[in-house]
Design a protein around this motif. Structure first.
Motif, PDB file in Angstrom:
ATOM      1  N   GLY A 176       0.773  -1.239   0.000  1.00 16.41           N
ATOM      2  CA  GLY A 176       0.000   0.000   0.000  1.00 16.41           C
ATOM      3  C   GLY A 176       0.803   1.286   0.000  1.00 16.41           C
ATOM      4  O   GLY A 176       0.451   2.230   0.689  1.00 16.41           O
ATOM      5  N   GLY A 177       1.899   1.357  -0.731  1.00 24.32           N
ATOM      6  CA  GLY A 177       2.732   2.566  -0.767  1.00 24.32           C
ATOM      7  C   GLY A 177       3.778   2.614   0.329  1.00 24.32           C
ATOM      8  O   GLY A 177       4.588   3.535   0.372  1.00 24.32           O
ATOM      9  N   PHE A 178       3.794   1.632   1.229  1.00 20.00           N
ATOM     10  CA  PHE A 178       4.770   1.567   2.318  1.00 20.00           C
ATOM     11  C   PHE A 178       5.847   0.545   1.981  1.00 20.00           C
ATOM     12  O   PHE A 178       5.599  -0.409   1.240  1.00 20.00           O
ATOM     13  CB  PHE A 178       4.097   1.157   3.630  1.00 20.00           C
ATOM     14  CG  PHE A 178       3.104   2.149   4.134  1.00 20.00           C
ATOM     15  CD1 PHE A 178       3.504   3.206   4.943  1.00 20.00           C
ATOM     16  CD2 PHE A 178       1.764   2.043   3.810  1.00 20.00           C
ATOM     17  CE1 PHE A 178       2.581   4.128   5.414  1.00 20.00           C
ATOM     18  CE2 PHE A 178       0.836   2.953   4.273  1.00 20.00           C
ATOM     19  CZ  PHE A 178       1.251   4.002   5.075  1.00 20.00           C
ATOM     20  N   SER A 179       7.023   0.745   2.561  1.00 26.71           N
ATOM     21  CA  SER A 179       8.065  -0.276   2.499  1.00 26.71           C
ATOM     22  C   SER A 179       8.588  -0.498   3.910  1.00 26.71           C
ATOM     23  O   SER A 179       8.776   0.449   4.675  1.00 26.71           O
ATOM     24  CB  SER A 179       9.197   0.127   1.544  1.00 26.71           C
ATOM     25  OG  SER A 179       9.879   1.252   2.026  1.00 26.71           O
ATOM     26  N   LEU A 180       8.782  -1.779   4.234  1.00 25.25           N
ATOM     27  CA  LEU A 180       9.218  -2.182   5.564  1.00 25.25           C
ATOM     28  C   LEU A 180      10.522  -2.954   5.407  1.00 25.25           C
ATOM     29  O   LEU A 180      10.529  -4.079   4.904  1.00 25.25           O
ATOM     30  CB  LEU A 180       8.137  -3.050   6.221  1.00 25.25           C
ATOM     31  CG  LEU A 180       8.417  -3.586   7.611  1.00 25.25           C
ATOM     32  CD1 LEU A 180       8.514  -2.437   8.621  1.00 25.25           C
ATOM     33  CD2 LEU A 180       7.325  -4.566   8.025  1.00 25.25           C
ATOM     34  N   ASP A 181      11.610  -2.324   5.790  1.00 25.33           N
ATOM     35  CA  ASP A 181      12.938  -2.930   5.698  1.00 25.33           C
ATOM     36  C   ASP A 181      13.326  -3.418   7.092  1.00 25.33           C
ATOM     37  O   ASP A 181      13.787  -2.642   7.931  1.00 25.33           O
ATOM     38  CB  ASP A 181      13.934  -1.893   5.172  1.00 25.33           C
ATOM     39  CG  ASP A 181      15.311  -2.481   4.905  1.00 25.33           C
ATOM     40  OD1 ASP A 181      15.590  -3.607   5.365  1.00 25.33           O
ATOM     41  OD2 ASP A 181      16.120  -1.799   4.247  1.00 25.33           O
ATOM     42  N   ALA A 182      13.109  -4.708   7.335  1.00 28.17           N
ATOM     43  CA  ALA A 182      13.338  -5.263   8.674  1.00 28.17           C
ATOM     44  C   ALA A 182      14.812  -5.268   9.047  1.00 28.17           C
ATOM     45  O   ALA A 182      15.156  -5.029  10.207  1.00 28.17           O
ATOM     46  CB  ALA A 182      12.770  -6.676   8.752  1.00 28.17           C
ATOM     47  N   SER A 183      15.702  -5.512   8.098  1.00 29.70           N
ATOM     48  CA  SER A 183      17.126  -5.580   8.439  1.00 29.70           C
ATOM     49  C   SER A 183      17.684  -4.211   8.810  1.00 29.70           C
ATOM     50  O   SER A 183      18.541  -4.090   9.680  1.00 29.70           O
ATOM     51  CB  SER A 183      17.940  -6.201   7.296  1.00 29.70           C
ATOM     52  OG  SER A 183      17.804  -5.424   6.130  1.00 29.70           O
ATOM     53  N   ASN A 184      17.202  -3.148   8.185  1.00 34.69           N
ATOM     54  CA  ASN A 184      17.639  -1.789   8.521  1.00 34.69           C
ATOM     55  C   ASN A 184      16.688  -1.090   9.489  1.00 34.69           C
ATOM     56  O   ASN A 184      16.888   0.076   9.811  1.00 34.69           O
ATOM     57  CB  ASN A 184      17.793  -0.941   7.249  1.00 34.69           C
ATOM     58  CG  ASN A 184      19.000  -1.340   6.460  1.00 34.69           C
ATOM     59  OD1 ASN A 184      20.074  -1.539   7.016  1.00 34.69           O
ATOM     60  ND2 ASN A 184      18.831  -1.487   5.156  1.00 34.69           N
ATOM     61  N   ARG A 185      15.620  -1.807   9.866  1.00 34.12           N
ATOM     62  CA  ARG A 185      14.631  -1.304  10.831  1.00 34.12           C
ATOM     63  C   ARG A 185      14.063   0.052  10.389  1.00 34.12           C
ATOM     64  O   ARG A 185      14.076   1.020  11.130  1.00 34.12           O
ATOM     65  CB  ARG A 185      15.224  -1.238  12.234  1.00 34.12           C
ATOM     66  CG  ARG A 185      15.736  -2.610  12.705  1.00 34.12           C
ATOM     67  CD  ARG A 185      16.004  -2.687  14.167  1.00 34.12           C
ATOM     68  NE  ARG A 185      14.842  -2.498  14.993  1.00 34.12           N
ATOM     69  CZ  ARG A 185      13.905  -3.426  15.261  1.00 34.12           C
ATOM     70  NH1 ARG A 185      13.993  -4.618  14.698  1.00 34.12           N
ATOM     71  NH2 ARG A 185      12.894  -3.164  16.061  1.00 34.12           N
ATOM     72  N   GLU A 186      13.542   0.065   9.156  1.00 32.97           N
ATOM     73  CA  GLU A 186      12.952   1.285   8.607  1.00 32.97           C
ATOM     74  C   GLU A 186      11.567   0.993   8.038  1.00 32.97           C
ATOM     75  O   GLU A 186      11.386   0.033   7.288  1.00 32.97           O
ATOM     76  CB  GLU A 186      13.811   1.857   7.481  1.00 32.97           C
ATOM     77  CG  GLU A 186      15.075   2.502   7.937  1.00 32.97           C
ATOM     78  CD  GLU A 186      15.824   3.164   6.787  1.00 32.97           C
ATOM     79  OE1 GLU A 186      16.642   4.045   7.076  1.00 32.97           O
ATOM     80  OE2 GLU A 186      15.599   2.803   5.613  1.00 32.97           O
TER      81      GLU A 186
END
Length: 197
Positions: free
Chosen positions: A10-20
């Protein structure tokens, strides 16, 4: 070691390794536990995540009340612009837990080598043709130019001083000043000024 993918929804990005967590180019702030709860929900997209699993994986079995989990999900919804009555991302399953309902795509993050390759443009290694009269060394060309300019200024100063001094020495205005003295002073002054110039 397996790469942790970047999740997009939905227009979001979740980068778990960089915690962003990003909404387009804007970085959104979630505290550590709330971020971990969102990662768990997104990773389990479409499946029910029971309350006990949140307490085990996010709170690491620290004893907290259900209201802590409720507050966590409320803040995640606020950051995502989600609505509990008409959810686009997080669905509540009463008395059991939560389910992430949005479509999720994944991308493998770029490696450090790929990022550095993209960040630094490849230099142009084509040799520059030598300029006419430049010679092999830039330093020797600069010295030659400086020396030629100094000598040219000195010669111009000497000639100007000689001509000006000669005219002054033979003028009828001041007969008491010696011709040779005037000529020498004028040549010296104009030579110094020409050299400095």
């Amino acid at each position: 070691m397996q790469e942790i993918p970047i999740y997009r929804f939905g227009g979001f990005s979740l980068d778990a390794s960089n915690r962003e967590l990003r909404d387009g180019e804007h970085r959104l702030d979630l505290n550590t536990r709330y971020f971990d709860a969102l990662v768990l929900l997104v990773r389990e997209q479409g499946r029910l995540v029971h309350k006990e699993r949140f307490f085990e994986e996010v709170w690491n079995d620290v004893v907290v009340s259900d209201s802590a989990l409720t507050q966590c999900v409320k803040e995640i919804r606020r950051q995502l612009g989600d609505d509990v009555a008409n959810p686009r991302f997080i669905e509540t399953v009463p008395r059991h837990g939560y389910r992430f309902i949005a479509e999720v795509s994944t991308a493998v993050p770029a490696t450090d080598a790929e990022r550095s390759t993209r960040a630094i443009p490849t230099p142009d290694l084509t040799p520059t043709p030598p300029l006419a009269g430049r010679g092999d060394s830039g330093l020797s060309a600069a010295l030659a130019t400086t020396l030629a300019g100094t000598l040219g200024g000195a010669v111009a100063g000497l000639l100007g001083g000689f001509l000006y001094g000669s005219g002054l020495a033979y003028s009828p205005v001041d007969q008491e000043i010696g011709t040779a003295s005037v000529l020498l002073v004028m040549i010296s002054l104009t030579a110094v000024l020409g050299t400095v110039g």
